[in-house]
Design a protein around this motif. Structure first.
Motif, short mmCIF file in Angstrom:
data_model
loop_
_atom_site.label_atom_id
_atom_site.label_comp_id
_atom_site.label_asym_id
_atom_site.label_seq_id
_atom_site.Cartn_x
_atom_site.Cartn_y
_atom_site.Cartn_z
N SER A 151 72.61 -95.05 -46.01
CA SER A 151 73.80 -94.52 -46.68
C SER A 151 73.47 -93.49 -47.75
O SER A 151 74.31 -92.68 -48.13
N ASP A 152 72.22 -93.48 -48.26
CA ASP A 152 71.82 -92.50 -49.27
C ASP A 152 71.26 -91.23 -48.65
O ASP A 152 70.82 -90.32 -49.36
N GLN B 108 69.10 -89.32 -57.37
CA GLN B 108 69.35 -90.70 -56.99
C GLN B 108 68.35 -91.64 -57.68
O GLN B 108 67.31 -91.21 -58.18
N ASP C 232 71.61 -87.01 -53.80
CA ASP C 232 72.70 -87.40 -52.91
C ASP C 232 73.36 -86.17 -52.32
O ASP C 232 72.93 -85.03 -52.55
N ARG D 249 75.07 -101.91 -50.04
CA ARG D 249 75.22 -100.81 -51.00
C ARG D 249 74.07 -100.86 -52.00
O ARG D 249 73.75 -101.92 -52.54
N ARG E 57 67.14 -98.30 -55.44
CA ARG E 57 67.41 -98.42 -54.00
C ARG E 57 66.29 -99.27 -53.40
O ARG E 57 65.20 -98.77 -53.13
#
Length: 402
Positions: free
Chosen positions: A193-194, A239, A233, A211, A217
């Motif tokens: 998702s990143d 990030q 991102d 998430r 992360r």
């Protein structure tokens, strides 16, 4: 007749229960030699099981230790000595029979009878997704451009065949952990998702949250994977640090590409940096910084060693190749075992054999093994238990050094 032949002759007569008192007394004297005792066991074992290379945890070692680890008096009486020797001989016979039977029943690496087979197909793109809620999705079965909404996760299969993951808007539990698992004979590529991309090699378990947290992360891997981590991102904002947890160490990155190999049973984990910078740590302690072209070897004891390596060889698997530069045969065979989903059986004494070459992972197993046989130092045989009813089909590659 040599001493070795004489000991075998006497021992066989003892097993056949036809040993005379004089022969028994002679055998007791011979068995004082530990080497002779070990050779007798090897001879008897190989006669019943073939020339199988047993490791230190083998029945032979357990039996020899049980027999030989006995208190030794400085000046034993003759009667006591014969009693101990007889006990050792009897223990050798009884333990051999018991453990031999158990070994055949429970620890045999193949099911018999086996039949020769013509070939084995290579692995291909396939994996299973297990969501945090316990739902299982066969990712191979999804059609190109097909999307699927799950609790906290959205899947989309791209034209290239891999999966793009996004956090669903209806996420109700940020702590949900999802797992993507490739079997033996499988590999799979995903986009997180990143925006980071991960390619998983065969027999790999990759765990990630529905998430990512704003602070970190965090993911984990058991097996092998190639990571291309994005440090910004989609809006161009920096990030949080990306951290990969393995069995023995952690890899902390910001934006970089690297390969991790951390299979169960390996004595070391390997992290190889392609570009960028990563930091290798153990149990949240400060570790070592890697630069491009370097590989960190992390032992189960926590030792970290950094070496320069051939990046093409390390990442060849994701390009669809076996690439080996002086690679030990046994290491290569483990890779072959995972990719073609076969078991390995070494017959006879193992030898040091290093190989050099490049070969496509898209070709069949027979083609690869035939090329390896051209060295003139190794012989392979592909066997299967597919003729046994109610048994899962397994293929075994029998390996014999020449």
């Amino acid at each position: 007749m040599t001493m070795d032949d004489r000991s075998k002759y006497l021992f066989q007569r003892y097993l056949d229960n036809i040993c005379s008192p004089k022969e028994w007394e002679e055998l007791m004297g011979i068995l004082e030699n530990d080497e002779v005792l070990g050779n007798l066991f090897d001879e008897t074992w190989n006669k019943n099981h073939g020339q199988i290379n047993l490791q230190s945890s083998s029945p032979r070692e357990h039996i020899r230790q049980a027999i030989l680890e006995r208190p030794k008096s400085r000046k034993p009486k003759k009667l006591l000595y014969y009693g101990l020797a007889a006990a050792s001989l009897f223990g050798l016979f009884v333990l051999f029979q018991l453990i031999s039977s158990n070994f055949r029943s429970f620890n045999s690496p193949v099911q018999k009878p086996l039949i020769q087979i013509a070939d084995v197909d290579p692995g291909y793109s396939r994996a299973m997704l297990i969501t945090g809620s316990g739902k299982k999705i066969n990712l191979e079965s999804l059609k190109i451009n097909e999307s699927m909404d799950l609790a906290g996760l959205k899947l989309h299969k791209l034209a290239e065949g891999w999966i793009k993951l996004e956090t669903a808007a209806d996420l109700y539990n940020q702590s949900l952990q999802n797992v993507i698992q490739t079997p033996k004979g499988g590999e799979f590529r995903i986009t997180l998702s990143d925006g980071s991309e991960v390619m998983l090699n065969a027999s790999t378990k990759f765990t990630f949250p529905a998430r990512f947290s704003p602070q970190e992360r965090s993911v984990s891997i058991l097996g092998e994977g190639f990571f291309d981590v994005k440090n910004k991102d989609r809006a161009g904002k920096p990030q949080a640090p990306f951290v990969v947890h393995t069995l023995n160490h952690d890899v902390r990155v910001l934006g970089t590409a690297f390969n991790i190999q951390s299979y169960p049973g390996q004595s070391k984990d390997f992290t190889t940096l392609i570009r960028g910078v990563v930091k290798i740590g153990i149990n949240n302690k400060e570790g070592k910084v890697l630069h491009p072209g370097e590989q960190a070897m992390v032992s189960t004891l926590g030792d970290i060693r950094v070496n320069k390596v051939d990046l093409e060889e390390v990442t060849a698997w994701k390009e669809g190749l076996f690439l080996f530069n002086d690679k030990p045969l046994e290491v290569l065979m483990e890779e072959i075992s995972r990719w073609y989903d076969v078991d390995l059986l070494y017959v006879g004494k193992r030898k040091a054999l290093e190989l050099f070459g490049v070969y496509s992972r898209k070709k069949s197993l027979k083609s690869l093994l035939s090329n390896l046989e051209q060295t003139g130092k190794i012989k392979f045989e592909m066997l299967s238990n597919q003729n046994i009813k109610n048994k899962e089909r397994r293929v075994t590659v029998r390996i014999k050094y020449l």
